[in-house]
Design an enzyme around this catalytic site. Structure first.
Site, PDB file in Angstrom:
ATOM      1  N   ASP A  88       6.463 -26.063 -16.493  1.00 46.42           N
ATOM      2  CA  ASP A  88       7.552 -25.240 -15.904  1.00 46.42           C
ATOM      3  C   ASP A  88       6.366 -25.879 -14.603  1.00 46.42           C
ATOM      4  OD1 ASP A  88       7.697 -23.665 -18.427  1.00 46.42           O
ATOM      5  OD2 ASP A  88       6.690 -22.026 -18.052  1.00 46.42           O
ATOM      6  N   HIS A 144       6.216 -31.564 -21.686  1.00 44.68           N
ATOM      7  CA  HIS A 144       7.149 -31.763 -23.809  1.00 44.68           C
ATOM      8  C   HIS A 144       7.807 -33.046 -22.657  1.00 44.68           C
ATOM      9  CE1 HIS A 144       6.243 -27.576 -25.450  1.00 44.68           C
ATOM     10  NE2 HIS A 144       5.433 -27.964 -24.023  1.00 44.68           N
ATOM     11  N   SER A 229      -0.880 -29.415 -11.918  1.00 46.39           N
ATOM     12  CA  SER A 229      -1.211 -31.345 -11.485  1.00 46.39           C
ATOM     13  C   SER A 229       0.002 -31.586 -11.506  1.00 46.39           C
ATOM     14  CB  SER A 229      -1.391 -32.422 -12.428  1.00 46.39           C
ATOM     15  OG  SER A 229      -1.682 -33.347 -12.345  1.00 46.39           O
TER      16      SER A 229
END
Length: 266
Positions: A88, A144, A229
């Site tokens: 995200d 992911h 980050s």
């Protein structure tokens, strides 16, 4: 550069070190830090209903930072030709890599060789594509796999912990290739993609997931940041196009297609 910008840059250069990051990280792992969870969630307007557990079930602020989401909250695009977002995030860089193996983010030029720490894979990305994905403090912090494939190499590059937000990308010198990085190379049917996880100011660590697999499927959990980050993806030159409408400032979520590989006769 204006005086206040020069001062902030100097201050950041002096304070962006692993010792400070470890100190802040240590506090977020204390039991008392859990008292800050509701305030943190409210301040950043976090969708707490998406979290795997209720707020009072997290033992520390760090536990909440690295929270998992409820099953099914993020839909993983299953088109075999798609590259999906591993996080995200907000797009802070996107485009083509030139024939000098460089690309530009926020007015600064980055060399692929430096970003990948002189990897033998460097030449693969000549005239390919890149995308830079920034995770804010409000975002879900797990990373992911953007493709289905095989992990062929993992590399840890030591470095600084400069901020990778708007200020850091514009005012600091080449933070993406100076900060600490954890690089995962995944070979898939259309080539090899490095998932470059870039550490940031006050990020105490980047860690691989306990459930990491050598043959991850698209959407499988790879790693996580403690704090926010940035993730950088590099794509080999070929028949690949980013989705229309994606650009600087676009918000993306885990599993959403970023672009597609197309066969030559399409």
């Amino acid at each position: 550069m204006r005086l206040n910008q020069r001062f902030l840059r100097t201050l950041t250069e002096l304070t962006s070190n692993k010792e400070l990051s470890h100190l802040i990280g240590a506090f977020t792992k204390t039991k008392i830090s859990r008292l800050l969870i509701p305030l943190y969630a409210k301040t950043y307007a976090i969708r707490v209903e998406e979290a795997e557990k209720p707020l009072n079930a997290y033992r520390t602020l760090n536990d909440f930072f690295i929270r998992r989401l409820k099953s099914g909250v993020r839909k993983i695009d299953q088109d075999s030709s798609s590259l999906v977002s591993p996080v995200d995030a907000t797009i802070t860089g996107i485009g083509r890599i030139d024939d000098h193996l460089t690309f530009t983010v926020k007015g600064q030029s980055y060399k692929i060789e430096e970003l990948l720490e002189h990897s033998p894979y460097t030449q693969k990305y000549n005239k390919g594509c890149f995308i830079v994905l920034y995770l804010s403090p409000a975002d879900y912090h797990r990373i992911h796999s953007p493709v289905t494939g095989t992990i062929i190499e993992k590399k840890h590059v030591l470095g600084k912990t400069y901020p990778v937000n708007e200020f850091g990308l514009k005012q600091m010198h080449k933070v993406l290739s100076r900060n600490e990085r954890l690089i995962t190379y995944i070979r898939h049917k259309n080539g090899t993609i490095p998932v470059i996880k870039v550490g940031a100011m006050n990020v105490s660590s980047i860690k691989y997931s306990e459930s990491l697999q050598i043959h991850p499927s698209k959407g499988h959990e790879l790693a996580y940041f403690e704090f926010g980050s940035t993730v950088v993806l590099l794509i080999e030159n070929g028949i690949f196009e980013f989705c229309k409408g994606l650009g600087l400032g676009s918000k993306v979520f885990v599993g959403e297609p970023l672009g597609y590989w197309r066969v030559k006769d399409e």
